[in-house]
Write a protein that holds these residues in place. Structure first.
Motif, PDB file in Angstrom:
ATOM      1  N   LEU A   1       0.823  -1.203   0.000  1.00 16.00           N
ATOM      2  CA  LEU A   1       0.000   0.000   0.000  1.00 16.00           C
ATOM      3  C   LEU A   1       0.861   1.258   0.000  1.00 16.00           C
ATOM      4  CD1 LEU A   1      -2.894  -0.948   2.461  1.00 16.00           C
ATOM      5  CD2 LEU A   1      -3.091  -0.473   0.014  1.00 16.00           C
ATOM      6  N   VAL A   2       1.961   1.235   0.750  1.00 15.28           N
ATOM      7  CA  VAL A   2       2.877   2.384   0.752  1.00 15.28           C
ATOM      8  C   VAL A   2       3.496   2.570  -0.623  1.00 15.28           C
ATOM      9  CG1 VAL A   2       4.999   3.316   1.733  1.00 15.28           C
ATOM     10  CG2 VAL A   2       3.355   2.161   3.219  1.00 15.28           C
ATOM     11  N   VAL A   3       3.895   1.467  -1.271  1.00 21.30           N
ATOM     12  CA  VAL A   3       4.454   1.541  -2.625  1.00 21.30           C
ATOM     13  C   VAL A   3       3.438   2.145  -3.587  1.00 21.30           C
ATOM     14  CG1 VAL A   3       5.323   0.175  -4.562  1.00 21.30           C
ATOM     15  CG2 VAL A   3       6.033  -0.383  -2.230  1.00 21.30           C
ATOM     16  N   ILE A   4       2.168   1.728  -3.476  1.00 21.37           N
ATOM     17  CA  ILE A   4       1.115   2.227  -4.355  1.00 21.37           C
ATOM     18  C   ILE A   4       0.896   3.718  -4.137  1.00 21.37           C
ATOM     19  CG2 ILE A   4      -1.358   2.104  -4.810  1.00 21.37           C
ATOM     20  CD1 ILE A   4      -1.185  -0.901  -4.257  1.00 21.37           C
ATOM     21  N   VAL A   5       0.830   4.138  -2.876  1.00 24.90           N
ATOM     22  CA  VAL A   5       0.611   5.553  -2.570  1.00 24.90           C
ATOM     23  C   VAL A   5       1.740   6.412  -3.136  1.00 24.90           C
ATOM     24  CG1 VAL A   5       0.506   7.242  -0.704  1.00 24.90           C
ATOM     25  CG2 VAL A   5      -0.809   5.124  -0.532  1.00 24.90           C
ATOM     26  N   LEU A   6       2.981   5.954  -3.011  1.00 25.74           N
ATOM     27  CA  LEU A   6       4.114   6.712  -3.542  1.00 25.74           C
ATOM     28  C   LEU A   6       4.023   6.844  -5.061  1.00 25.74           C
ATOM     29  CD1 LEU A   6       7.083   5.338  -1.399  1.00 25.74           C
ATOM     30  CD2 LEU A   6       6.046   7.606  -1.294  1.00 25.74           C
ATOM     31  N   PHE A   7       3.615   5.761  -5.724  1.00 28.36           N
ATOM     32  CA  PHE A   7       3.463   5.822  -7.175  1.00 28.36           C
ATOM     33  C   PHE A   7       2.403   6.848  -7.565  1.00 28.36           C
ATOM     34  CE2 PHE A   7       5.653   1.681  -7.949  1.00 28.36           C
ATOM     35  CZ  PHE A   7       6.431   2.111  -9.003  1.00 28.36           C
ATOM     36  N   VAL A   8       1.253   6.819  -6.910  1.00 28.38           N
ATOM     37  CA  VAL A   8       0.159   7.726  -7.263  1.00 28.38           C
ATOM     38  C   VAL A   8       0.552   9.177  -7.002  1.00 28.38           C
ATOM     39  CG1 VAL A   8      -2.212   8.376  -6.725  1.00 28.38           C
ATOM     40  CG2 VAL A   8      -1.608   5.965  -6.884  1.00 28.38           C
ATOM     41  N   VAL A   9       1.193   9.436  -5.863  1.00 28.14           N
ATOM     42  CA  VAL A   9       1.576  10.801  -5.508  1.00 28.14           C
ATOM     43  C   VAL A   9       2.576  11.376  -6.498  1.00 28.14           C
ATOM     44  CG1 VAL A   9       2.796  12.180  -3.770  1.00 28.14           C
ATOM     45  CG2 VAL A   9       1.051  10.546  -3.063  1.00 28.14           C
ATOM     46  N   THR A  10       3.487  10.554  -7.000  1.00 32.52           N
ATOM     47  CA  THR A  10       4.529  11.055  -7.906  1.00 32.52           C
ATOM     48  C   THR A  10       4.103  11.048  -9.373  1.00 32.52           C
ATOM     49  OG1 THR A  10       5.507   8.829  -7.987  1.00 32.52           O
ATOM     50  CG2 THR A  10       6.386  10.377  -6.359  1.00 32.52           C
ATOM     51  N   GLU A  11       3.169  10.202  -9.762  1.00 28.94           N
ATOM     52  CA  GLU A  11       2.819  10.066 -11.181  1.00 28.94           C
ATOM     53  C   GLU A  11       1.575  10.840 -11.576  1.00 28.94           C
ATOM     54  OE1 GLU A  11       4.925   8.782 -13.157  1.00 28.94           O
ATOM     55  OE2 GLU A  11       6.190   8.069 -11.532  1.00 28.94           O
ATOM     56  N   LEU A  12       0.585  10.936 -10.703  1.00 26.00           N
ATOM     57  CA  LEU A  12      -0.669  11.595 -11.077  1.00 26.00           C
ATOM     58  C   LEU A  12      -0.483  13.075 -11.405  1.00 26.00           C
ATOM     59  CD1 LEU A  12      -3.640  11.157 -11.542  1.00 26.00           C
ATOM     60  CD2 LEU A  12      -4.055  11.628  -9.111  1.00 26.00           C
ATOM     61  N   PRO A  13       0.306  13.849 -10.622  1.00 24.71           N
ATOM     62  CA  PRO A  13       0.500  15.261 -11.011  1.00 24.71           C
ATOM     63  C   PRO A  13       1.108  15.430 -12.399  1.00 24.71           C
ATOM     64  CG  PRO A  13       1.217  14.901  -8.752  1.00 24.71           C
ATOM     65  CD  PRO A  13       0.946  13.549  -9.328  1.00 24.71           C
ATOM     66  N   GLN A  14       2.059  14.568 -12.753  1.00 26.74           N
ATOM     67  CA  GLN A  14       2.657  14.680 -14.081  1.00 26.74           C
ATOM     68  C   GLN A  14       1.648  14.341 -15.164  1.00 26.74           C
ATOM     69  OE1 GLN A  14       6.106  12.232 -14.752  1.00 26.74           O
ATOM     70  NE2 GLN A  14       6.850  13.542 -16.401  1.00 26.74           N
ATOM     71  N   ALA A  15       0.757  13.391 -14.900  1.00 28.38           N
ATOM     72  CA  ALA A  15      -0.288  13.052 -15.870  1.00 28.38           C
ATOM     73  C   ALA A  15      -1.190  14.258 -16.120  1.00 28.38           C
ATOM     74  CB  ALA A  15      -1.104  11.868 -15.357  1.00 28.38           C
ATOM     75  N   VAL A  16      -1.550  14.977 -15.054  1.00 33.44           N
ATOM     76  CA  VAL A  16      -2.377  16.173 -15.208  1.00 33.44           C
ATOM     77  C   VAL A  16      -1.642  17.246 -15.999  1.00 33.44           C
ATOM     78  CG1 VAL A  16      -3.557  18.016 -13.955  1.00 33.44           C
ATOM     79  CG2 VAL A  16      -3.627  15.670 -13.082  1.00 33.44           C
ATOM     80  N   LEU A  17      -0.358  17.427 -15.720  1.00 27.40           N
ATOM     81  CA  LEU A  17       0.427  18.438 -16.433  1.00 27.40           C
ATOM     82  C   LEU A  17       0.535  18.118 -17.923  1.00 27.40           C
ATOM     83  CD1 LEU A  17       3.350  19.119 -13.910  1.00 27.40           C
ATOM     84  CD2 LEU A  17       1.331  20.526 -14.350  1.00 27.40           C
ATOM     85  N   ILE A  18       0.740  16.838 -18.252  1.00 25.84           N
ATOM     86  CA  ILE A  18       0.827  16.454 -19.665  1.00 25.84           C
ATOM     87  C   ILE A  18      -0.500  16.690 -20.367  1.00 25.84           C
ATOM     88  CG2 ILE A  18       1.176  14.523 -21.246  1.00 25.84           C
ATOM     89  CD1 ILE A  18       3.143  13.362 -19.253  1.00 25.84           C
ATOM     90  N   PHE A  19      -1.598  16.328 -19.696  1.00 20.53           N
ATOM     91  CA  PHE A  19      -2.930  16.527 -20.283  1.00 20.53           C
ATOM     92  C   PHE A  19      -3.191  18.010 -20.564  1.00 20.53           C
ATOM     93  CE2 PHE A  19      -7.439  17.501 -19.625  1.00 20.53           C
ATOM     94  CZ  PHE A  19      -8.010  16.727 -20.623  1.00 20.53           C
TER      95      PHE A  19
END
Length: 402
Positions: A270-288
């Motif tokens: 769960l910690v690994v998943i949270v770290l992935f979401v926190v670091t990847e989701l903002p970049q996805a929004v920026l690219i969009f």
């Protein structure tokens, strides 16, 4: 910055402040990234060494091993890139010495290579969550089932790698180098993508949409879904554990309590998943937003690009800390590798201890007492176990009283 560009982009924050932040952070980004990579590369190498020990061969550990390899390759590519373009030369300058054709070709290679390894890492995180969820609802029973799941995990790693490479083909075709003449000198730059304008090439649009949706948004959504399922399962298992503890007044000394194994492994994932979401989701929004909002790529995405890279690098390097803090088996195996000759360990760093009564009765592979999974060969025991250890091609028998 011209008035036209300001009209194209009117975010709810001052653009000038963002550019000032970018100017300050670019000056320290190269040195910070070097420190993170010089920590993360050997730590991921340790992860691979520990997780590939024979007694650590499980589906979850197989995925974690390739996840560590992907992260290590990403950081290995970033080291020379950051050194040349941020440390050795000023990050704000463009010159014939800095922007040589060879170094700019390496930049293109770095962009494509790191995008591939990072995408593989992201989807391996999704695969990790799926495998863990399936394991909780269908626990392995016996060596044959465990071996089948190990084969499926290895096949999943191959599929993720192949599909990531195929999905990033438009990315490989997007960035092109063009020569520029200035002050009787020739230097090379990456061709302008003309995002959110009529001049945007179709291959560029296809690449950004595929990358933002398939390499960022979709993995984050799947991680949130399976992370929520894992969290729900974790809470249910903890409630069952509390009920069992309330009904059982006496616990056998030395026996492990039910639910502890699954809980610790699930918490770590769960910690690994949270770290992935926190670091990847903002970049996805920026690219969009870069694709749909004219001027956003130049005035927002680029100033925040170095910070996004730093978050990704930190995420790549912290798994070792997670494993050490949440997995007793990982710590024991690491200590055995460092000190293979200590009492109670064989030549390969394995503990020469008999299986616990709980594991013997189950006769199956499972999750270790503090996090990462460890397989078990269900062999019968006698009052005196005979342990055979091979050293330098010779065998000796050590009868140890249980």
């Amino acid at each position: 910055m011209t008035n036209d560009s300001l009209e194209e982009l009117t975010p709810p924050f001052p653009i000038e402040d963002l550019h000032e932040f970018h100017k300050w952070y670019s000056g320290v980004h190269g040195y910070l990234s070097q420190l993170v990579c010089l920590f993360g590369i050997p730590m991921n190498l340790i992860n691979i060494t520990v997780l590939t020990r024979k007694h650590m061969h499980t589906p979850i550990n197989c995925i974690l091993t390739w996840l560590a390899l992907s992260d290590m390759l990403t950081m290995a590519s970033y080291v020379p890139f950051a050194f040349h373009f941020y440390c050795f030369h000023s990050p704000w300058s463009v010159s014939a010495e800095k922007n040589t054709k060879g170094w700019m070709q390496f930049m293109i290679f770095h962009i494509n290579f790191s995008a591939t390894t990072h995408t593989v890492s992201i989807w391996l995180g999704v695969t990790l969550a799926i495998f863990r969820y399936k394991h909780i609802y269908s626990p392995a029973k016996g060596n044959l089932t465990r071996i089948r799941r190990l084969v499926r995990a290895r096949l999943a790693v191959v599929v993720v790698t192949v599909l990531s490479v195929i999905g990033l083909i438009p990315n490989y075709l997007t960035n092109q180098l063009i020569p520029v003449m200035a002050n009787n000198q020739t230097f090379w730059v990456i061709e302008d993508l003309h995002l959110a304008t009529p001049d945007t090439k179709p291959i560029v649009l296809l690449n950004l949409w595929l990358y933002s949706l398939l390499a960022k948004f979709l993995p984050c959504v799947l991680m949130v879904v399976y992370g929520g399922l894992l969290l729900t399962t974790l809470r249910a298992s903890l409630r069952q554990k509390l009920r069992r503890m309330s009904t059982v007044s006496v616990c056998t000394p030395g026996s492990s309590r039910p639910g502890t194994d699954n809980s610790r492994t699930t918490r770590m994932l769960l910690v690994v998943i949270v770290l992935f979401v926190v670091t990847e989701l903002p970049q996805a929004v920026l690219i969009f937003l870069s694709v749909t909002w004219r001027g956003f790529f130049i005035h927002v995405y680029i100033p925040l690009g170095d910070l996004m890279d730093m978050l990704a690098l930190i995420n790549n390097g912290v798994n070792f800390v997670l494993y050490c803090s949440m997995s007793r088996d990982f710590r024991k195996t690491l200590v055995n590798i460092i000190r293979p000759g200590r009492p109670g360990a064989d030549f390969y760093g394995r503990r020469l201890s008999a299986p616990s009564a709980t594991t013997r009765s189950s006769g199956q592979g499972g999750v270790s007492a503090n996090g990462l999974c460890t397989p078990h060969c269900g062999e019968s025991e006698r009052s005196h176990s005979i342990l055979i250890v091979k050293l330098s091609g010779e065998s000796f028998v050590d009868a140890t009283k249980t």
